[in-house]
Every structure is written in C-alpha cells, then in structure tokens.
Design a protein around this motif. Structure first.
Motif, mmCIF file in Angstrom:
data_model
loop_
_atom_site.group_PDB
_atom_site.id
_atom_site.type_symbol
_atom_site.label_atom_id
_atom_site.label_comp_id
_atom_site.label_asym_id
_atom_site.label_seq_id
_atom_site.Cartn_x
_atom_site.Cartn_y
_atom_site.Cartn_z
ATOM 1 N N HIS A 1 0.865 -1.182 0.000
ATOM 2 C CA HIS A 1 0.000 0.000 0.000
ATOM 3 C C HIS A 1 0.900 1.231 0.000
ATOM 4 O O HIS A 1 1.560 1.535 0.994
ATOM 5 C CB HIS A 1 -0.888 -0.014 1.246
ATOM 6 N N LEU A 2 0.948 1.943 -1.123
ATOM 7 C CA LEU A 2 1.845 3.088 -1.272
ATOM 8 C C LEU A 2 1.083 4.322 -1.733
ATOM 9 O O LEU A 2 1.581 5.117 -2.523
ATOM 10 C CB LEU A 2 2.960 2.755 -2.276
ATOM 11 N N TRP A 3 -0.138 4.488 -1.246
ATOM 12 C CA TRP A 3 -0.967 5.618 -1.659
ATOM 13 C C TRP A 3 -0.344 6.935 -1.201
ATOM 14 O O TRP A 3 0.163 7.049 -0.093
ATOM 15 C CB TRP A 3 -2.358 5.458 -1.066
ATOM 16 N N MET A 4 -0.394 7.925 -2.080
ATOM 17 C CA MET A 4 0.104 9.247 -1.731
ATOM 18 C C MET A 4 -0.918 9.965 -0.862
ATOM 19 O O MET A 4 -2.050 10.188 -1.293
ATOM 20 C CB MET A 4 0.362 10.062 -2.997
ATOM 21 N N PRO A 5 -0.568 10.346 0.360
ATOM 22 C CA PRO A 5 -1.530 11.060 1.205
ATOM 23 C C PRO A 5 -2.050 12.319 0.514
ATOM 24 O O PRO A 5 -1.287 13.075 -0.081
ATOM 25 C CB PRO A 5 -0.708 11.418 2.452
ATOM 26 N N ALA A 6 -3.348 12.511 0.581
ATOM 27 C CA ALA A 6 -3.977 13.692 -0.014
ATOM 28 C C ALA A 6 -5.287 13.966 0.703
ATOM 29 O O ALA A 6 -5.963 13.048 1.157
ATOM 30 C CB ALA A 6 -4.229 13.481 -1.507
ATOM 31 N N PHE A 7 -5.641 15.216 0.839
ATOM 32 C CA PHE A 7 -6.930 15.558 1.424
ATOM 33 C C PHE A 7 -7.391 16.896 0.867
ATOM 34 O O PHE A 7 -6.625 17.640 0.243
ATOM 35 C CB PHE A 7 -6.870 15.618 2.953
ATOM 36 N N ALA B 1 5.740 17.591 0.822
ATOM 37 C CA ALA B 1 4.316 17.905 0.776
ATOM 38 C C ALA B 1 4.098 19.221 0.048
ATOM 39 O O ALA B 1 5.021 20.019 -0.129
ATOM 40 C CB ALA B 1 3.733 17.995 2.191
ATOM 41 N N ALA B 2 2.850 19.431 -0.343
ATOM 42 C CA ALA B 2 2.437 20.714 -0.922
ATOM 43 C C ALA B 2 0.982 20.949 -0.566
ATOM 44 O O ALA B 2 0.193 20.004 -0.462
ATOM 45 C CB ALA B 2 2.625 20.719 -2.436
ATOM 46 N N VAL B 3 0.630 22.219 -0.375
ATOM 47 C CA VAL B 3 -0.747 22.588 -0.087
ATOM 48 C C VAL B 3 -1.144 23.720 -1.014
ATOM 49 O O VAL B 3 -0.317 24.587 -1.344
ATOM 50 C CB VAL B 3 -0.930 23.004 1.392
ATOM 51 N N SER B 4 -2.397 23.694 -1.464
ATOM 52 C CA SER B 4 -2.880 24.761 -2.341
ATOM 53 C C SER B 4 -4.142 25.380 -1.771
ATOM 54 O O SER B 4 -4.972 24.699 -1.176
ATOM 55 C CB SER B 4 -3.161 24.216 -3.748
ATOM 56 N N PHE B 5 -4.246 26.678 -1.937
ATOM 57 C CA PHE B 5 -5.485 27.419 -1.697
ATOM 58 C C PHE B 5 -5.953 27.887 -3.067
ATOM 59 O O PHE B 5 -5.311 28.733 -3.698
ATOM 60 C CB PHE B 5 -5.249 28.631 -0.786
ATOM 61 N N ASP B 6 -7.074 27.340 -3.550
ATOM 62 C CA ASP B 6 -7.634 27.711 -4.853
ATOM 63 C C ASP B 6 -6.588 27.692 -5.968
ATOM 64 O O ASP B 6 -6.559 28.578 -6.833
ATOM 65 C CB ASP B 6 -8.283 29.110 -4.776
ATOM 66 N N ASN B 7 -5.718 26.685 -5.972
ATOM 67 C CA ASN B 7 -4.672 26.605 -6.995
ATOM 68 C C ASN B 7 -4.255 25.145 -7.183
ATOM 69 O O ASN B 7 -3.074 24.812 -7.148
ATOM 70 C CB ASN B 7 -3.466 27.458 -6.572
ATOM 71 N N VAL C 1 -1.163 17.394 -0.790
ATOM 72 C CA VAL C 1 -0.569 16.092 -1.086
ATOM 73 C C VAL C 1 0.681 15.931 -0.231
ATOM 74 O O VAL C 1 1.321 16.915 0.143
ATOM 75 C CB VAL C 1 -0.210 15.931 -2.583
ATOM 76 N N GLY C 2 1.021 14.678 0.091
ATOM 77 C CA GLY C 2 2.187 14.412 0.917
ATOM 78 C C GLY C 2 1.872 14.516 2.396
ATOM 79 O O GLY C 2 0.726 14.382 2.817
ATOM 80 N N VAL C 3 2.908 14.758 3.190
ATOM 81 C CA VAL C 3 2.785 14.780 4.649
ATOM 82 C C VAL C 3 3.277 16.131 5.164
ATOM 83 O O VAL C 3 4.435 16.276 5.567
ATOM 84 C CB VAL C 3 3.589 13.625 5.285
ATOM 85 N N PRO C 4 2.413 17.151 5.174
ATOM 86 C CA PRO C 4 2.848 18.481 5.635
ATOM 87 C C PRO C 4 3.483 18.484 7.025
ATOM 88 O O PRO C 4 4.513 19.170 7.211
ATOM 89 C CB PRO C 4 1.555 19.303 5.593
ATOM 90 N N PRO C 5 2.946 17.759 8.040
ATOM 91 C CA PRO C 5 3.566 17.837 9.364
ATOM 92 C C PRO C 5 5.003 17.339 9.430
ATOM 93 O O PRO C 5 5.688 17.543 10.428
ATOM 94 C CB PRO C 5 2.643 16.966 10.237
ATOM 95 N N MET C 6 5.464 16.684 8.365
ATOM 96 C CA MET C 6 6.847 16.238 8.315
ATOM 97 C C MET C 6 7.784 17.387 7.948
ATOM 98 O O MET C 6 8.993 17.318 8.181
ATOM 99 C CB MET C 6 6.978 15.112 7.281
ATOM 100 N N GLY C 7 7.231 18.458 7.388
ATOM 101 C CA GLY C 7 8.058 19.549 6.888
ATOM 102 C C GLY C 7 8.561 20.461 7.984
ATOM 103 O O GLY C 7 7.821 20.849 8.878
ATOM 104 N N GLU C 8 9.845 20.798 7.899
ATOM 105 C CA GLU C 8 10.404 21.803 8.809
ATOM 106 C C GLU C 8 10.326 23.196 8.211
ATOM 107 O O GLU C 8 10.245 24.187 8.935
ATOM 108 C CB GLU C 8 11.883 21.498 9.117
#
Length: 463
Positions: free
Chosen positions: A337-343, A388-394, A355-362
């Motif tokens: 099971h190697l699903w890319m985390p996304a929400f 990880a990466a996060v988008s607001f309306d992008n 996508v990815g694991v934001p809490p892992m980022g420093e």
C-alpha cells in the motif's frame, strides 16, 4: 499457505470485516471482484450500512444534502451477512473469533479491521450532556446539529480549530449564524498545515466574520437550570454566551476493543506492514489479520518508512483494496500500500487541498501565487527534499508537486516558473506545534518506526 490452501480460502473461506465503513465496504467489493466466493460478514456498531462522512460537515450542515441520504454507492453486489448496530468487543486470535456486544461470536479465516475513529468527546461528562452540546462524526450527529442550525441559534461556539471545526464555522457563517471558534494554538489548522498557513486561515476566518479566539482553552461549559448550554468559559477569564457548542477536538482511534488480544494496537492505531497485515504486540506480523483505513498505522517508503496514520477518504479506499487483494492471494502476489496522502477541504469560499505529509516539513516556501490573495501553493521541505504541498484555490499545481515528492526532489524548490522577486519565495520555518499534543487534529500523524510501541504515553487533549 500453499496454492491449494489459497484456492480453498477463495472458494470456501470465512472473511469477517469489523467496521461497516467506507474501508469495510470497498474491501468487501474488492474481495468479490477478485473472486472470493466464501462467506463474508460485515460488523458495524452503527445501525446503518456504510455512508459517506465528508459531506456531514459541509453539504449536510448547509442543507444541501440530507444526513440520511449519504449512503455510499455500491460498485457491485457483495452478498454479505450484515451485523449492524452491534459493536465488536473482543478478539481471540488463537481461536479466530470476534466477540460481539450481544454475546455472540463470529469465526473467521481472515479478518479485516476497519473500525476507523470516533470524535474525541468533551472530557467533563456532565457538561458534555448539556442540551446543545454536539460532536460531529456520525450521521446522527450531523442530523442533530443541522436541526439546531436550522432553528437559528443566537451563537454557535466551536471548540477546536482543525478542519472539521473550521468547516462547521464556515457553514454557520454561510447561514448567517454568529460563531466563535476557540483554538489553543496561535491559529487554526496548525496541526495539519503549520503556523504559516494557519495564519492565512485565521485571516480568512476573521474576514468572514468569525470571532476567532486563539491561544486560549475552554475551562467550562455553563448550563441553565433546564440543562441547556448557555455560556462558554475561557482560560483568559472571558465568557461567551452560546446556545450551541460543537466540540471538535480531533479523533480517537477505535482500538479499545482489542485490549488483551495480542495485537499491536493502541491510541495511535493498529500497526501493520506495507501489505496491511497487522503486527502483534511483539512486532511479529500476523498472516490472517489485516487492517485498513483511519485505524491503521503503516510504513511508507516515501517518508522514511515512518508509520503514518492517515484520516483520508482516498487512503481508506486504496488501503482497503490492497488489504482485500492480499487477504486472498498467495504471498508472492501480495502488493504494498503506497498511496500518496492527499486531502481536501472547502471553507469560506476557498478550496484547500494537500498532497504528501505536511507535518513532516520543517520549512515552507510559497512557490506559486500569493498568500495575500488567498490563491497560492506552499511546498514543505524535510532534510533537503520536498515532502508535501498545499494549495489554496490553486490545485492545478498539485500533480506536479506530487511527482516531485515521488522522485525525492530537492528543497528549496527550483523551477523555471518560479517568480523569485517576492520575499515570500524564500523558505521559512513551517511552524508546526509539538507533535506530542494530538489536540491539533492533524490529518496525517507520524507515529514513529516501531510496529509495537509498548512504551506509548497518550497525552489527552486539553482544550
């Protein structure tokens, strides 16, 4: 188990799924699709067949979807025995039997645990029982809260600024209802996205009329003589009058029923390998017990093989399909099971996706757009690579950054489309809170490397 044994299991075996959930249903469908013709039983503590939870804090509260019309669509007939409205209370690994709250037992040859999570309750039981105090996890919760919002309360008070709390606040403002949100950290969404993005979310909430209180905890819920909630007391000694209180303190994994079973289960979930097979408390993998969905914690090759607990719709589906496949095939045919985390989340008119694991980022850098315009992409770095990466309306950039995560691209990000002029383009600390405090409701939790952490200390939320 040899080839003959696997064939017999597929034809005549008994598979039990504990958790009539999204993961449980998708696993059952996959089992039938891949040729399992034996006996299939689904056990669920709610009296309903599997339903969709994300709409409960969005469309349902806005009256755009009825809480009792959120059943999950069936992709195929599963020909299962349903044991609904009865909780699993114990597991006998040696005998291969699940004990139920009604005193019955169900035998299995293969077991899938997909019991998910539940909402963490308000810790003071008498206050939690006040009329007007709500949790939001089940469809009954959503139906009750929707009825109160429809009646037009004077003020709603939300305890906790995670995604669910923010979505409730957004629904209240869209309905024109005054709402206060209290968050123990310096901004909402800090556990999931860090303080930099949290400050953007805070500005967005306040612009939409939310009374946001940060760096405070709730000390008491006050009721009137008739037992109805009427006020909320805060640690800064302020008092806010409210006739509806929504407790949004994150979730608890449903593992208590496994106490004494011998599985590696605890407050962080049930440890399993990349093939979804559960570990016992000694760290030895089992061959007949599998785990999927929110209750699972499993290693991920892209994230240093840390065990991740993921509360994601897509992860529940993908992990359930992998677990179901591996339950009924020979060992050489099993897959990881190697699903890319996304929400995703929709609140205050903005679509937030990660996508990815934001809490892992420093560190964090804004690579596209601008936080001031609420339209941007932020990329998180850990030990010199993108995680990880996060988008607001992008959202159009997220597929690109998912590929960057998968190939271990270097951080800080270098890409020809980046505009290097704004100061925002430089990496800054992502500003995540202490991970030992789970009250911030992160959607992804890094829970270490040990498959059976017997020294785990659980820190309850203090909101």
């Amino acid at each position: 188990m040899g080839v003959d044994g696997v064939d017999r299991l597929r034809r005549e075996g008994r598979i039990v799924i504990v958790g009539a959930s999204l993961a449980g249903l998708r696993a059952a469908e996959t089992l039938r699709a891949e040729g399992f013709t034996g006996e299939l039983t689904l056990i669920g503590d709610e009296p309903y067949e599997p339903y969709d939870r994300p709409p409960l804090s969005k469309a349902v509260l806005l009256g755009k979807a009825g809480p009792h019309r959120t059943e999950l669509p069936r992709r195929r007939e599963i020909d299962a025995k349903w044991r609904l409205g009865v909780a699993a209370t114990g597991l006998d690994l040696r005998a291969g039997r699940v004990r139920l709250a009604d005193g019955n037992e169900v035998a299995y040859d293969r077991l899938l645990i997909a019991t998910g999570v539940r909402a963490r309750p308000w810790p003071k039981e008498a206050e939690a029982q006040l009329d007007g105090v709500f949790l939001l996890r089940t469809r009954d919760d959503a139906a009750g809260l929707y009825g109160r919002l429809k009646a037009g309360p004077r003020r709603v008070f939300v305890i906790g600024g995670g995604f669910a709390g923010c979505e409730v606040a957004s629904a209240c403002r869209e309905r024109g209802i005054p709402v206060t949100v209290a968050e123990r950290a310096g901004a909402p969404l800090v556990g999931a996205l860090g303080g930099v993005i949290g400050s953007v979310a805070a500005e967005l909430m306040r612009e939409h009329g939310v009374d946001l209180r940060t760096r405070v905890t709730v000390t008491a819920l006050e009721g009137d003589p008739a037992g109805r909630v009427r006020a909320v007391h805060l640690s800064d000694e302020s008092v806010v009058e409210a006739d509806v209180v929504v407790v949004s303190l994150g979730s608890q994994r449903n593992t208590e029923w496994l106490a004494g079973s011998g599985l590696g289960a605890g407050p962080r979930g049930i440890a399993c390998d990349a093939g979804c097979r559960a570990f016992d408390f000694r760290g030895i993998v089992t061959d007949d017990v599998f785990v999927a969905g929110d209750v699972a914690r499993s290693p991920h090759a892209l994230f240093e093989y840390q065990f991740l607990s993921l509360e994601h719709w897509g992860n529940a589906v993908a992990q359930a399909e992998t677990a179901a496949h591996n339950m009924i095939c020979d060992g050489t045919d099993r897959r990881p099971h190697l699903w890319m985390p996304a929400f995703w989340s929709s609140q205050f008119g903005v679509n937030i996706k990660s996508v990815g694991v934001p809490p892992m980022g420093e560190e964090l850098m804004i690579t596209q757009g601008s936080t001031a315009e609420r339209r941007f992409v932020g990329v998180y770095g850990h030990k010199g690579r993108v995680v990880a990466a996060v988008s607001f309306d992008n959202t159009r950039w997220l597929e690109f950054y998912q590929r960057q995560i998968e190939r271990g691209a270097p951080f800080p990000v270098e890409h020809p489309t980046l505009d290097r002029r704004p100061e925002e383009r430089r990496p800054v600390p992502a500003d995540f809170p202490d991970p030992s405090l789970p009250s911030h409701a992160a959607m992804v939790t890094l829970s270490g490397y040990s498959p059976a952490d017997t020294r785990l200390v659980f820190h309850p939320a203090r909101h």
